[in-house]
Write an enzyme that holds these catalytic residues in place. Sequence first.
Site, PDB file in Angstrom:
ATOM      1  N   ASP A 318       0.850  -1.277   0.032  1.00  0.00           N
ATOM      2  CA  ASP A 318       0.034  -0.009  -0.029  1.00  0.00           C
ATOM      3  C   ASP A 318       0.851   1.218  -0.171  1.00  0.00           C
ATOM      4  O   ASP A 318       2.002   1.313   0.690  1.00  0.00           O
ATOM      5  CB  ASP A 318      -0.851   0.044   1.123  1.00  0.00           C
ATOM      6  CG  ASP A 318      -1.946   1.467   1.367  1.00  0.00           C
ATOM      7  OD1 ASP A 318      -2.729   1.254   0.451  1.00  0.00           O
ATOM      8  OD2 ASP A 318      -1.599   1.588   2.205  1.00  0.00           O
ATOM      9  N   GLU A 355       1.874  -0.351  -4.902  1.00  0.00           N
ATOM     10  CA  GLU A 355       0.778   0.668  -5.560  1.00  0.00           C
ATOM     11  C   GLU A 355       1.777   2.228  -5.636  1.00  0.00           C
ATOM     12  O   GLU A 355       2.201   2.630  -4.386  1.00  0.00           O
ATOM     13  CB  GLU A 355      -0.158   0.963  -4.210  1.00  0.00           C
ATOM     14  CG  GLU A 355      -1.328   2.120  -4.715  1.00  0.00           C
ATOM     15  CD  GLU A 355      -2.214   2.304  -3.435  1.00  0.00           C
ATOM     16  OE1 GLU A 355      -3.227   2.851  -3.926  1.00  0.00           O
ATOM     17  OE2 GLU A 355      -1.696   2.278  -2.499  1.00  0.00           O
TER      18      GLU A 355
END
Length: 668
Positions: A318, A355
Amino acid sequence: MTATPERWVDGFRVAPAPPLPLGSTAVARGICFAVASGTARRMTLVLLDPEHGDVVAELPFPEEYRVGDVWAMTVLGLDPDLVHYAYRVDDGDALLLDPRARRIAGGEEWGRRPRYRSAVVPPDDFDWGDDRAPRIPAADLVVYELNVRGYTRHPSSGVAAPGTFAGLREKVPHLRELGVNCVELMPVFEFDETDVAGAPDRLNTWGYHPVGFFAPKASYGSPRELKELVRDLHAAGIEVVLDVVFNHTGEGDHRGPTQSFRGLDNGVYYLLTPDGDHYNFSGTGNTLNCNHPVVRELIADSLRHWALEYRVDGFRFDLASVLTRGPDGAPLPNPPLLEALARDPVLADRKLIAEAWDAGGLYQVGSFPSYGRWMEWNGQYRDALRRFLVARPGSAAALAGRLIGSPDLYAGRGTGASVNFVTCHDGFTLADLVSYDHKHNEANGEDNRDGHDANESWNCGVEGPTDDPGVLALRQRQARNALTLLMVSNGVPMLLAGDEFGRTQRGNNNAYCQDNEITWVDWELAGRNRDLVAFVAWLTRFRARHPVLRRAGHPGGQDVPGWQYPAVSWHGARPFEPDWSPDSRLVAVLLHEEGVDSVFVVANTDPAAVEVVLPEAPGGTAWHVAADTATGRFGDGGDRRDALVVAGKSVVVLEALPQVVVSGGGQR
């Protein structure tokens, strides 16, 4: 050398312990505790009652038991099942979690304010049987992103243990039917769902606020139940990728709770401004100091732990761009953490997916340091596909490169570097993407200010729910257009759970705090939309059957000696006449491998139909329609075609099949 003696501390017999491994380790004589802090002057082990967390005893670490910055001590005769623990630094008030705790107790009941404490994990006796990791090449993956709780929490899920690892196990047959071969689990590290600021009636159901990096979420089930899930998914040929959050922790900024890192070594674990405040590149109040040697080691050890102990197949990071930042917050040209993970021998066969952006404005899609290993969520694919679906100017030309694995972004890295998606947990579901022009996040309590405003969505004429059959038909077609283009694109397709049967979040594109029917997957939709489920399952099979859709390398447009067509060629209403003008709404592509496979895809986002002359089918084959989103028909070996009328707002997929000589010399 003077032997360091055993001694009695607060009624417990203690002895020196080795400084490594850090964390707690059950041994024959008791339990070893080892924790590092470069700033603590005193460290105390606090033993807690495992039922309620009350303090049982406080055992200061003898100074002579300290090795470097590691405080290490064995408590003799201690039973792991009869005690929990915490640390107290410098006689402070906070009871700190062990940053290496492999089990965190106190949060077993979902929705109840946790009273966290670290727990010792006894030696493991889990039977993995003949478990074999699928080890699927990146180009062959079909990823399916899901939230463990939301996937089965809805009453319609029909599982015995809703919202848990065990509940998800019961849905493995659905995943197999769908044809996905990799599940990406949204965060399963321990997190506090009750930490939504100023909103006691809302719960953080996404889980992007980790409390610990080594312990599974207790309310999802035990470590054993997570292992059973991984084992069952592997047996079904499905890999498991964990969505991991190392960009920040649930401690937030100075106003947040002191749970562990802040109390142990605030300046080591977090990026701090010259004034001592927290940098906030995560958008959540703090930023982990990922490239500090201590933190690098922590992250690497965490990943090895999940790879070895739980046998997971990879990780999606993330806000991974945070992992590229140095101590002053600036991005590093050669981030040591990323290189270390890419070259880590234990992680050598695990997927690493970034990401590739963060909340501080660092956007690295296509430029994320890859070291030949890292894959990326391709946000540019998502944006290009969405813009094309709603016929934005210039979108046809922008889509072309995305369909063939984004060679402009990933040259030299192959198509597997690009994880393609049109929807994910963060944003509209697919059904909402074709049903709403605007976000509707009022339920989040922020006056609809939260969430993205640029969604590139289209409601097809009516905002939100409607009974208009024309609008509903158009929405269904648009959803199928998106799914079809996603599944015929080179790269790694990723589906959002529930998109295969039209899951809606009622227009909420930031539903992190909605632990209710907004985020719970409604399985009744799977029954009402069986055709859509069947279509997605057929798409995954179609993709698996056609190697030109799963190329590891980017197809080139140059002529190849002995080939009738290049590996990729672009067309329009007539062969070899693509229209890349800003107003173009037509994309036609032929993906070809001589003597092996050919697929022709036509996408028309104009409201009007267009007649398309097909390029000549490769020698010995004929074009057959495999799918037409306007008619809703799909299947293997469809009608033979030499020309097409492609309806407005539709996608047609054709495959080249061998011609069959029939009696009388004719062919079909």
